[in-house]
Design an enzyme around this catalytic site. Sequence first.
Site, PDB file in Angstrom:
ATOM      1  CG  ASP A   1      -1.848  -0.773   1.212  1.00 28.34           C
ATOM      2  OD1 ASP A   1      -2.139  -1.738   0.264  1.00 28.34           O
ATOM      3  OD2 ASP A   1      -2.672  -0.902   2.131  1.00 28.34           O
TER       4      ASP A   1
ATOM      5  CB  ALA B   1      -5.890   6.625 -15.461  1.00 27.35           C
ATOM      6  CD  GLU B   2      -8.254   8.719 -20.550  1.00 27.67           C
ATOM      7  OE1 GLU B   2      -8.330   7.363 -19.918  1.00 27.67           O
ATOM      8  OE2 GLU B   2      -7.490   8.940 -21.237  1.00 27.67           O
TER       9      GLU B   2
ATOM     10  NE  ARG C   1      -1.102  -9.356   0.216  1.00 30.87           N
ATOM     11  CZ  ARG C   1      -2.476  -9.459   1.041  1.00 30.87           C
ATOM     12  NH1 ARG C   1      -3.123  -8.439   1.094  1.00 30.87           N
ATOM     13  NH2 ARG C   1      -2.378 -10.497   1.648  1.00 30.87           N
TER      14      ARG C   1
HETATM   15  O1  F6P Z   1      -2.702  -4.020   3.642  1.00 30.55           O
HETATM   16  C1  F6P Z   1      -2.379  -4.748   2.118  1.00 30.55           C
HETATM   17  C2  F6P Z   1      -3.617  -5.256   1.474  1.00 30.55           C
HETATM   18  O2  F6P Z   1      -3.168  -6.103   0.268  1.00 30.55           O
HETATM   19  C3  F6P Z   1      -4.578  -3.733   1.340  1.00 30.55           C
HETATM   20  O3  F6P Z   1      -4.234  -3.203   0.021  1.00 30.55           O
HETATM   21  C4  F6P Z   1      -6.026  -4.656   1.260  1.00 30.55           C
HETATM   22  O4  F6P Z   1      -6.981  -3.917   1.255  1.00 30.55           O
HETATM   23  C5  F6P Z   1      -5.703  -5.809   2.067  1.00 30.55           C
HETATM   24  O5  F6P Z   1      -4.339  -5.912   2.452  1.00 30.55           O
HETATM   25  C6  F6P Z   1      -6.340  -7.009   1.871  1.00 30.55           C
HETATM   26  O6  F6P Z   1      -6.299  -7.948   2.926  1.00 30.55           O
HETATM   27  P1  F6P Z   1      -6.472  -9.585   2.916  1.00 30.55           P
HETATM   28  O7  F6P Z   1      -5.515 -10.243   1.876  1.00 30.55           O
HETATM   29  O8  F6P Z   1      -6.924  -9.923   4.258  1.00 30.55           O
HETATM   30  O9  F6P Z   1      -7.804  -9.671   1.920  1.00 30.55           O
END
Ligand code: F6P
Length: 320
Positions: free
Chosen positions: A128, A187-188, A253
């Site tokens: 984030d 992006a717009e 992620r």
């Molecule tokens: O804090 C990292 C993050 O990937 C956020 O961007 C997202 O809102 C959250 O974790 C998602 O969490 P989980 O993996 O518990 O769904």
Amino acid sequence: MKNIGILTSGGDCPGMNAVVRSFVRTCLYNGITPFGIEAGYRGLIDGHIRPLESKDASNLLQRGGTVLRSARCLEFKTKEGQRIALDNISKNNLDGIVVVGGDGSLTGAKVLFEDYNIPVIGIPGSIDNDIYGTDLAVGVDTALNTIVRSVDMLNDTASSHDRTFIVEVMGRHCGYLAITTAVTCGAEAVLIPEVPFNLDDIIKKIKKRYDEGRSRSVVIVAEGAGSAYDFGKAFELIGGFDTRITVLGHLQRGGSPTHYDRLLATRMGLSAVELLMEGTHGVMTGWQSGKIVPVPISEVLSNTKPLDKSLLRMAEIMSR
Ligand code: F6P
Ligand code: ADP
């Protein structure tokens, strides 16, 4: 320092393995035994703590996720959970602990340091980029590159069909991923939780661009700004655009860390061990203007990372 443990906690991010590798190699180089604590604070409570060898650090640098696994462990927030964790730290003769994770994980590290006097170093790891005291956390660069690749692909199909794409990226409270990639993907419009927006104005702007002959539009939405599906409905109903929604979700992620994240992770893993060795505790390895800077974890947690207003301005100018 004879024994140091490491844990990865909270939401995982690319580069956590590269931190673990750097930590293991730096410990061994200095005659320290590195210990891996499994699944974040859960492993401290369950006693899942084991010494790591050089071979445990092999073939890790390029792998996404975390081989130590991560967890959200509510029990560690209780005094009873913390007492059990402390017993296990003592049973394993750990002289220090390195915590890799986001704000929540760093809060756990602060508890260990301030309430129980355990020498702790925090390493910012979260896609984030909402952690105060560091220009970038480990994982951010890889997530940004994943978003850019994905939006580029969506742009291709959007142009072929004269469509509007709404792309939702992660960031519950922080629009960094959204605002940065809005600039680098052209992006717009971009919607982030930190800045109020007027949907009607955005729809008018996109309409005008279509009227001028542009073939597609991309709007990037941070998940914390609202539901991409609700925005999509408004775009179709009010704007009359042929709209598609893509939620990138946990794709952001995963994946092999970029060159930048591997280097940052390696620097931070090394610094964490060296800081513990020199007796600096209770700090996070911040990355500021190209240097590792130890920032007290209490300072990290009592501040909110400010939004870079120049990015907002750039996104606005570039989307005209
Ligand atoms: O804090 C990292 C993050 O990937 C956020 O961007 C997202 O809102 C959250 O974790 C998602 O969490 P989980 O993996 O518990 O769904
Ligand atoms: P992140 O580190 O990605 O922000 P979380 O907010 O889920 O993720 O926090 C990760 C873990 O850190 C929690 O599951 C818990 O084990 C620990 N933690 C969070 N807040 C506290 C707290 N106030 N006291 C002790 N431990 C905490």
